[in-house]
Design an enzyme around this catalytic site. Structure first.
Site, PDB file in Angstrom:
ATOM      1  N   TYR A  15       0.655  31.008 -39.496  1.00 55.63           N
ATOM      2  CA  TYR A  15       0.910  32.351 -38.961  1.00 55.63           C
ATOM      3  C   TYR A  15       2.336  32.837 -39.221  1.00 55.63           C
ATOM      4  O   TYR A  15       2.900  33.582 -38.438  1.00 55.63           O
ATOM      5  CB  TYR A  15       0.670  32.408 -37.440  1.00 55.63           C
ATOM      6  CG  TYR A  15      -0.686  31.949 -36.979  1.00 55.63           C
ATOM      7  CD1 TYR A  15      -1.803  32.083 -37.775  1.00 55.63           C
ATOM      8  CD2 TYR A  15      -0.852  31.387 -35.725  1.00 55.63           C
ATOM      9  CE1 TYR A  15      -3.050  31.673 -37.351  1.00 55.63           C
ATOM     10  CE2 TYR A  15      -2.097  30.972 -35.283  1.00 55.63           C
ATOM     11  CZ  TYR A  15      -3.194  31.116 -36.105  1.00 55.63           C
ATOM     12  OH  TYR A  15      -4.414  30.703 -35.667  1.00 55.63           O
ATOM     13  N   TYR A 143     -11.301  34.715 -29.354  1.00 52.59           N
ATOM     14  CA  TYR A 143     -10.682  33.900 -30.401  1.00 52.59           C
ATOM     15  C   TYR A 143     -11.237  32.482 -30.272  1.00 52.59           C
ATOM     16  O   TYR A 143     -11.143  31.856 -29.213  1.00 52.59           O
ATOM     17  CB  TYR A 143      -9.150  33.857 -30.282  1.00 52.59           C
ATOM     18  CG  TYR A 143      -8.556  32.925 -31.312  1.00 52.59           C
ATOM     19  CD1 TYR A 143      -8.377  33.340 -32.626  1.00 52.59           C
ATOM     20  CD2 TYR A 143      -8.243  31.609 -30.985  1.00 52.59           C
ATOM     21  CE1 TYR A 143      -7.878  32.467 -33.588  1.00 52.59           C
ATOM     22  CE2 TYR A 143      -7.749  30.721 -31.939  1.00 52.59           C
ATOM     23  CZ  TYR A 143      -7.573  31.158 -33.240  1.00 52.59           C
ATOM     24  OH  TYR A 143      -7.099  30.298 -34.185  1.00 52.59           O
ATOM     25  N   ASP A 249     -16.485  27.891 -24.775  1.00 50.44           N
ATOM     26  CA  ASP A 249     -15.351  27.381 -25.549  1.00 50.44           C
ATOM     27  C   ASP A 249     -14.212  27.113 -24.556  1.00 50.44           C
ATOM     28  O   ASP A 249     -13.479  28.022 -24.179  1.00 50.44           O
ATOM     29  CB  ASP A 249     -14.950  28.411 -26.612  1.00 50.44           C
ATOM     30  CG  ASP A 249     -13.694  28.000 -27.374  1.00 50.44           C
ATOM     31  OD1 ASP A 249     -13.089  26.972 -27.007  1.00 50.44           O
ATOM     32  OD2 ASP A 249     -13.331  28.708 -28.320  1.00 50.44           O
ATOM     33  N   LYS A 278      -7.575  20.484 -27.603  1.00 55.34           N
ATOM     34  CA  LYS A 278      -6.216  20.706 -27.069  1.00 55.34           C
ATOM     35  C   LYS A 278      -5.807  19.628 -26.057  1.00 55.34           C
ATOM     36  O   LYS A 278      -5.358  18.569 -26.444  1.00 55.34           O
ATOM     37  CB  LYS A 278      -6.111  22.113 -26.489  1.00 55.34           C
ATOM     38  CG  LYS A 278      -6.133  23.182 -27.600  1.00 55.34           C
ATOM     39  CD  LYS A 278      -5.556  24.481 -27.140  1.00 55.34           C
ATOM     40  CE  LYS A 278      -5.692  25.593 -28.160  1.00 55.34           C
ATOM     41  NZ  LYS A 278      -4.594  25.695 -29.086  1.00 55.34           N
TER      42      LYS A 278
HETATM   43  N1  PLP Z   1     -10.906  28.015 -29.154  1.00 55.08           N
HETATM   44  C1  PLP Z   1      -9.968  28.513 -28.353  1.00 55.08           C
HETATM   45  C2  PLP Z   1     -10.359  29.176 -27.074  1.00 55.08           C
HETATM   46  C3  PLP Z   1      -8.625  28.436 -28.708  1.00 55.08           C
HETATM   47  O1  PLP Z   1      -7.692  28.975 -27.920  1.00 55.08           O
HETATM   48  C4  PLP Z   1      -8.290  27.798 -29.932  1.00 55.08           C
HETATM   49  C5  PLP Z   1      -6.881  27.700 -30.372  1.00 55.08           C
HETATM   50  O2  PLP Z   1      -5.999  28.291 -29.843  1.00 55.08           O
HETATM   51  C6  PLP Z   1      -9.306  27.280 -30.727  1.00 55.08           C
HETATM   52  C7  PLP Z   1     -10.608  27.389 -30.313  1.00 55.08           C
HETATM   53  C8  PLP Z   1      -8.979  26.610 -32.031  1.00 55.08           C
HETATM   54  O3  PLP Z   1      -8.358  25.383 -31.783  1.00 55.08           O
HETATM   55  P1  PLP Z   1      -7.518  24.658 -32.943  1.00 55.08           P
HETATM   56  O4  PLP Z   1      -6.269  25.440 -33.108  1.00 55.08           O
HETATM   57  O5  PLP Z   1      -7.268  23.283 -32.389  1.00 55.08           O
HETATM   58  O6  PLP Z   1      -8.375  24.639 -34.163  1.00 55.08           O
END
Ligand code: PLP
Length: 446
Positions: A15, A143, A249, A278
């Protein structure tokens, strides 16, 4: 050459706009909530290193678990082999997850956790001969990651736009963004009317929907949008009514971030598929899990190869990452981790009120150990550029100068610390934010 000069000669950061990026901060060590730089600065990690760190950096329990595991088994392929860290972590996850989530599929990061969820949901229906259920429904401002499937279920944004032709179409419905209510209501006068978008979509096209995917209670990269729990309860209800799968998610929200172990608990709901990553390893190593119900798993039980889930990554269930994740979960059992989140939440609730004062502040919101301040233009109007709003980098630079790492999402400034942050450190951060926002409101050069 300094580390930064060598970095600039060879590396490519996520980014980062090539021409105008500020130099990366050279970190040599981290402990607790602090990062230490090559030139001797101490910086408070106010965004938990991209939302992953919960117990603080270099936590001795996690580093010991990593070292111990490294002495025994560093890695083995997970197709056809197994090992104790993977099994024990799966058993532990199933014990703490919302009821009904029983089968654990490992991968490496948040995007792959989502990619797996999307592919599983699609094949779940196909395996039952119900090929017409082949569409996904996602929310505005969603996202879900940067791989192509995860981008497809994400809303159109700066993160996805260059790749639109690569992505599969997804039906998009309203999210509960109360500050910019899609129905033009206020929370006091609403009956979660924004759920009507999803309800209408499922009423009209429900028979073709494979799954609805949401970031429960907190939409992160879309602007730290905090939900009323009733919206989440409503999503589960309408998914049940129209017989579609619900994918939660919880890559960001899992493991206490919103004040509950999992955000779905705020509405007392269980999804059919949950995505975790995470903070799964406490922020120490990359690992992800996509966990499903028996019903989803059973659709793949067959002697027929065509029903197999042909998806696997080389480092699936890496023993080092699993051992650290297990140690992180044990910390939740042995130490009052969620109580710390509640303590932070209460302090944020009280402290944020004073951040409402500067005229550029449109909204403040919080949930668990997350606080957000949305900045507006004159008269409360939305600032034009969202994520690309240059106020973000300006703010980040001002905070960095004060020894605080924050990385605003354009006009949305947020604070998301490791849970081990002390009350006086939270107070310090709030006063830094207050001062910088006040300075920002003053005329330039004034
Ligand atoms: N899903 C959500 C809600 C996220 O906030 C993120 C990343 O910020 C992801 C998926 C993607 O995770 P990664 O960056 O470990 O691929």
């Amino acid at each position: 050459m300094t580390l930064v000069e060598r970095d600039r000669a060879r590396l490519w950061h996520p980014y980062t706009q090539m021409q105008s990026a500020p130099p990366p901060v050279p970190i040599v060590r981290a402990e607790g909530v602090y990062l230490y730089t090559e030139d001797g600065r101490r910086i408070l990690d106010g965004i938990s290193s991209w939302w992953v760190n919960i117990h603080g950096h270099s936590h001795p329990t996690l580093t010991r678990a990593l070292a111990d595991q490294a002495q025994r088994l560093e890695h083995v392929m997970f197709a056809g082999c197994t090992h104790a860290p993977a099994v024990e972590l799966a058993e532990h996850l199933v014990r703490v997850l919302p009821a009904g989530l029983t089968r654990v599929f490992y991968s490496d990061n948040g995007s792959t956790a989502v990619e797996v969820a999307v592919k599983l949901a699609w094949q779940y229906w196909a395996n039952q001969g119900r090929h017409q259920r082949n569409v996904f429904v996602g929310l505005e401002r969603a996202y879900h990651g940067d791989t192509v499937g995860a981008m497809s279920v994400s809303a159109d944004s700066v993160f996805t736009r260059a790749f639109t032709p690569l992505m599969f179409p997804v039906r998009r419905v309203s999210d509960p963004y109360c500050f910019r209510c899609p129905m033009g209501l206020t929370r006091a006068r609403c009956a979660i009317d924004c759920l009507g978008g999803l309800e209408a979509e499922l009423q009209r096209h429900g028979e073709s929907v494979a799954a609805v995917i949401v970031e429960p209670m907190l939409q992160g990269a879309g602007g730290m949008i905090v939900w009323p729990s009733e919206f989440l309860a409503g999503v589960r209800r309408v998914c049940d009514q129209y017989g579609t799968l619900l994918i939660a998610d919880e890559v960001l929200t899992g493991f206490g971030r919103t004040g509950r172990m999992f955000a779905c608990e705020h509405a007392g709901v269980s999804p059919d598929i949950i995505c975790l990553s995470k903070a799964l390893t406490g922020g120490c190593l990359p690992l992800a899990a996509t966990v499903v119900t028996d019903a989803v798993f059973e659709a793949f039980l067959s002697a027929d190869h065509s029903r197999t889930f042909f998806h696997g990554h080389s480092y699936t269930a890496n023993p080092l990452a699993c051992a650290v994740a297990l140690a992180s979960l044990q910390l939740f059992q042995e130490t009052p981790v969620l109580e710390e989140v509640h303590r932070i939440e209460q302090q944020l609730a009280a402290g944020l009120e004073r951040l409402r004062e500067p005229p550029i502040v449109g909204d403040v919101r919080h949930i668990g150990a997350v606080a957000a301040v949305e900045l507006t233009g004159p008269d409360g109007v939305r600032r034009p550029d969202g994520y690309l709003d240059q106020i973000g980098p300006r703010l980040a630079a001002a905070f960095l100068e004060r020894g605080l790492l924050l990385r605003p999402l354009g006009n949305v400034l947020y604070f998301m610390p490791p849970y081990v942050i002390s009350a006086s450190e939270v107070e310090w951060v709030l006063s830094q934010i207050s001062e910088v926002l006040r300075e920002l409101g003053e005329p330039r050069g004034g």
